[in-house]
Scaffold this active site. Structure first.
Site, PDB file in Angstrom:
ATOM      1  N   ASP A  88      70.764   7.231  63.038  1.00 42.21           N
ATOM      2  CA  ASP A  88      71.794   7.309  64.074  1.00 42.21           C
ATOM      3  C   ASP A  88      72.773   6.141  63.989  1.00 42.21           C
ATOM      4  O   ASP A  88      72.454   5.062  63.470  1.00 42.21           O
ATOM      5  CB  ASP A  88      71.161   7.300  65.462  1.00 42.21           C
ATOM      6  CG  ASP A  88      70.374   8.565  65.743  1.00 42.21           C
ATOM      7  OD1 ASP A  88      70.291   9.426  64.854  1.00 42.21           O
ATOM      8  OD2 ASP A  88      69.823   8.683  66.864  1.00 42.21           O
ATOM      9  N   ASP A  89      73.950   6.367  64.538  1.00 46.13           N
ATOM     10  CA  ASP A  89      74.952   5.337  64.871  1.00 46.13           C
ATOM     11  C   ASP A  89      75.851   4.914  63.725  1.00 46.13           C
ATOM     12  O   ASP A  89      76.755   4.106  63.926  1.00 46.13           O
ATOM     13  CB  ASP A  89      74.307   4.078  65.478  1.00 46.13           C
ATOM     14  CG  ASP A  89      73.553   4.360  66.747  1.00 46.13           C
ATOM     15  OD1 ASP A  89      73.673   5.483  67.262  1.00 46.13           O
ATOM     16  OD2 ASP A  89      72.821   3.466  67.222  1.00 46.13           O
ATOM     17  N   HIS A 139      77.156  12.623  66.284  1.00 46.12           N
ATOM     18  CA  HIS A 139      76.526  11.713  67.243  1.00 46.12           C
ATOM     19  C   HIS A 139      77.564  11.248  68.263  1.00 46.12           C
ATOM     20  O   HIS A 139      77.516  10.113  68.728  1.00 46.12           O
ATOM     21  CB  HIS A 139      75.918  10.524  66.507  1.00 46.12           C
ATOM     22  CG  HIS A 139      74.862   9.788  67.272  1.00 46.12           C
ATOM     23  ND1 HIS A 139      73.783  10.400  67.880  1.00 46.12           N
ATOM     24  CD2 HIS A 139      74.703   8.463  67.527  1.00 46.12           C
ATOM     25  CE1 HIS A 139      73.021   9.495  68.461  1.00 46.12           C
ATOM     26  NE2 HIS A 139      73.558   8.306  68.267  1.00 46.12           N
ATOM     27  N   HIS A 143      79.843   7.147  70.802  1.00 42.45           N
ATOM     28  CA  HIS A 143      78.461   6.860  71.196  1.00 42.45           C
ATOM     29  C   HIS A 143      78.322   6.902  72.717  1.00 42.45           C
ATOM     30  O   HIS A 143      77.711   6.045  73.358  1.00 42.45           O
ATOM     31  CB  HIS A 143      78.002   5.495  70.659  1.00 42.45           C
ATOM     32  CG  HIS A 143      76.505   5.356  70.611  1.00 42.45           C
ATOM     33  ND1 HIS A 143      75.783   4.779  71.630  1.00 42.45           N
ATOM     34  CD2 HIS A 143      75.602   5.719  69.674  1.00 42.45           C
ATOM     35  CE1 HIS A 143      74.494   4.794  71.321  1.00 42.45           C
ATOM     36  NE2 HIS A 143      74.353   5.358  70.128  1.00 42.45           N
ATOM     37  N   HIS A 240      67.784   4.088  62.607  1.00 43.92           N
ATOM     38  CA  HIS A 240      69.193   3.733  62.814  1.00 43.92           C
ATOM     39  C   HIS A 240      69.732   3.028  61.575  1.00 43.92           C
ATOM     40  O   HIS A 240      69.015   2.213  60.958  1.00 43.92           O
ATOM     41  CB  HIS A 240      69.353   2.810  64.031  1.00 43.92           C
ATOM     42  CG  HIS A 240      68.966   3.467  65.324  1.00 43.92           C
ATOM     43  ND1 HIS A 240      67.648   3.608  65.729  1.00 43.92           N
ATOM     44  CD2 HIS A 240      69.727   4.036  66.309  1.00 43.92           C
ATOM     45  CE1 HIS A 240      67.608   4.233  66.901  1.00 43.92           C
ATOM     46  NE2 HIS A 240      68.852   4.503  67.269  1.00 43.92           N
TER      47      HIS A 240
END
Length: 708
Positions: A88-89, A139, A143, A240
């Site tokens: 993620d991210d 995603h 965020h 992540h």
């Protein structure tokens, strides 16, 4: 007074300026949205969600969810001994490449849930992810916690991310993972509402089976332990690749992947594990919108950096200016104090020249105040420059000794001044505007510095008489703070660029030396003063020589006055630009005076509109407490400076309360004046004389304020 119009004055391009400011604000807002809207600590907090659990069809489901429009939930889980590593991210320029290297080393594939704004910032990493056999899911764009945002923003977040990924990779992302999500049993009712909207936009929702909590940096062993499924089960594993130091994540992969591969596990993407169709090719329109979005985001980031640099530069310049002003003011106060203790000396007859065009409202008060001077011999020459309101008649009816009236056809203020100088008998000339009232000791104090044979001109201290209204108070503060402190500084640095037309004394020899007052610019006083300095004469400031003038009583009149001043000053600066390379006094004028005017009266005001846009950006995206603290600190500093300037001028502190409100309307009007003057100068036009309509604000002693 009037000047011949050589070229039609260009129209004000306010529409163009407004569009520029809107584009600037839009770019900054996009950067603010990218940088701040989804950052932790900004916006709603996911831990405050009290909406209760989602339907059991979600909380008891597998990690991959399909939600139909009617709310029906279908879920899928990973097959046995199948791991879908998800990151993620990202993408992140430091950690994403290192993770890709580890995956390539072990022949593993993964799914990257990427933030749209990060994809725009690093599209080459998104392309590399796809090129190496991995897949990309959405995603959100910033965020954002979807459950805590309104529906319109949720839709915007998903759409912008699709466009960003489409532009970078050419594909439309199908999978979506909401930020701040975890296992299905943690989904709340508010989360479920957001997930239904995402599903309605065509996404499959991917949650997780195993949350490694690597974002906490618990250590490599803990991350590895959290990522291992029980027995031979498959799992979606959350990690992540951005958002902080991911060294532990990279190290954990080097342990986890070979360990599970030795147990017969395969590492693949979510879509490959579940035999989902590959990502579809994005439509051309979506790709084009994505490219436009990326360029806009890059432009917004550049604008934000540029304005930050501009703000820092402006603050540094302003701080240096303030330090120099205060230091010079202290030196000047000591110098003037020594001079004030010396007895006033008679320096010979003084001729006062008053050019007047339609000054019937104030001319009588001006003439009486000059004759009331305590200086022994003063002659007053009123040059009527073609007035149509009976100005000359008023003076002649007064029948005052020592006052002469000279009539001429309208030819402009410089011509009227030269006419008066030609008729003057004294070797000391005082040039005065027709709306100015002198204090009794003003003439005597004004001419005293001319005892020094090197001094060719003396600037007096002009004060605003009509200061009762808000606009008057603002102009009063501007005169005291800006003009007064500036003139003290210019005096000490020996580069005085302007002796104001309202009150100034000149040595006749100096006037003859430069050929009289030029009509080549609209700021004849600035042009004249610069010519004197370039001819080798010294120009000083006498703050105790006070004269009262009528300031504009409306915004329209203020605009006209300052427009003429600003444009005329630009003309004078351009005319005397060679002083920059000249030696001696001329060089001091060029390298000190002209540079100062260019920086603080042209360049910084031109940038002021961008500073205001940046301030609005701060109100929208920066912490309110921080913005309020900066504004309060700036205002208090301004008030402290204003208080010091008022103290130096022996003025009352009462008008200080209006200073914070000066930041609205008044300051904007001043920088719009500079912008329009610059447009006029670049267009090569010749501005006509904008005469202010007088209302007689200094027509008698009762209209003149008292000082401390």
């Amino acid at each position: 007074m009037s000047l011949h119009v050589r070229r039609r004055e260009p129209r004000a391009h306010w529409l163009l300026l407004g569009l520029f400011m809107l584009v600037l604000l839009g770019g900054l807002c996009l950067d603010g949205y990218v940088s701040h809207a989804g950052a932790e600590g900004d916006g709603p907090d996911p831990t405050t969600d009290t909406s209760g659990p989602a339907p059991e069809a979600v909380t008891g489901a597998g990690p991959v969810l399909r939600i139909d429009p009617d709310g029906t939930v279908t879920s899928r889980s990973m097959p046995r001994r199948t791991i879908a590593l998800t990151f993620d991210d990202g993408p992140d320029p430091q950690w994403t490449p290192r993770i890709l290297e580890v995956l390539a080393r072990y022949g593993a594939h993964a799914t990257f849930f990427q933030v749209g704004s990060q994809v725009n910032a690093h599209p080459e990493l998104a392309r590399r992810v796809v090129a190496e056999g991995h897949e990309i899911g959405s995603h959100t764009f910033s965020h954002a916690w979807l459950a805590g945002t309104p529906a319109w923003r949720r839709g915007l977040e998903l759409t912008l991310t699709r466009n960003a990924v489409a532009a970078a990779t050419g594909n439309t992302p199908v999978l979506m993972r909401p930020p701040y999500s975890a296992e299905p049993d943690a989904v709340t009712a508010a989360d479920y509402t957001a997930l239904r909207q995402a599903a309605g936009a065509g996404h499959l929702v991917v949650l997780t089976d195993l949350d490694t909590e690597d974002w906490r940096r618990p250590g490599v062993d803990a991350i590895v332990a959290n990522a291992q499924p029980a027995k031979d089960r498959g799992a979606v594993v959350m990690l992540h690749d951005s958002g902080g130091d991911r060294a532990q994540t990279v190290a954990a992969l080097d342990v986890l992947i070979p360990r599970l591969q030795a147990r017969g596990y395969r590492f693949t993407t979510v879509s490959a594990a579940l035999d989902l169709p590959p990502a579809a090719r994005a439509p051309a329109g979506e790709r084009m919108r994505g490219h436009a979005l990326r360029w806009a985001q890059a432009g917004g980031a550049w604008l934000s950096r540029a304005l930050t640099v501009l703000m820092v530069a402006a603050l540094v310049l302003s701080a240096v200016r303030l330090a120099v002003q205060l230091a010079c003011a202290r030196v000047h106060v000591r110098r003037v104090g020594r001079r004030a203790r010396e007895p006033l000396r008679y320096l010979g007859p003084v001729s006062v020249v008053v050019p007047a065009y339609n000054e019937s409202a104030n001319i009588a008060a001006t003439v009486r105040s000059l004759l009331a001077s305590d200086y022994p011999r003063v002659e007053v020459i009123v040059v009527d420059d073609g007035s149509t309101d009976g100005t000359a008649d008023i003076v002649e009816r007064m029948r005052l000794p020592g006052v002469r009236v000279v009539r001429q056809a309208n030819a402009g203020k410089p011509a009227a001044l030269n006419t008066g100088i030609a008729h003057a008998r004294g070797d000391i000339l005082v040039l005065v505007d027709g709306d100015t009232v002198f204090e009794p000791d003003a003439v005597g104090r004004l001419v005293q510095p001319l005892r020094d044979p090197d001094v060719g001109a003396v600037s007096g201290n002009t004060k605003v008489a009509n200061r009762r209204g808000l606009l008057g108070r603002w102009q009063h503060l501007e005169y005291v703070i800006g003009f007064n402190l500036d003139r003290r500084m210019f005096d000490v640095l020996r580069c005085m660029p302007t002796v104001p037309g309202a009150i100034g004394a000149f040595r006749r020899a100096a006037v003859v030396d430069v050929g009289g007052v030029s009509s080549e610019t609209l700021a004849e006083d600035t042009d004249f003063t610069m010519a004197l300095i370039r001819a080798g004469w010294r120009v000083v400031y006498a703050p105790d020589a006070v004269a009262w003038t009528e300031a504009p009583a409306s915004l329209k009149q203020l605009w006209r006055q300052r427009y003429r001043w600003c444009y005329g000053t630009m003309q004078a600066m351009w005319k005397h630009r060679r002083a920059l390379a000249e030696p001696g006094a001329a060089g001091r004028l060029g390298r000190r005076g002209l540079t100062y005017l260019l920086l603080f009266q042209v360049a910084l005001p031109l940038c002021a509109c961008m500073v205001d846009v940046y301030a609005l950006y701060g109100l929208l995206f920066l912490p309110p407490v921080k913005v309020a603290a900066v504004w309060t600190g700036f205002t208090l500093l301004q008030m402290a400076i204003a208080g010091y300037a008022l103290r130096l001028d022996r003025e009352r502190y009462g008008p200080l309360w209006s200073l914070p409100f000066q930041q609205v309307v008044y300051r904007q009007l001043m920088y719009l004046v500079v912008i329009q003057s610059t447009v006029m100068a670049l267009a090569g036009g010749r501005l006509r004389w904008h005469r202010m309509v007088r209302i007689g604000a200094v027509a008698g002693p009762s209209q003149v304020p008292t000082r401390r």
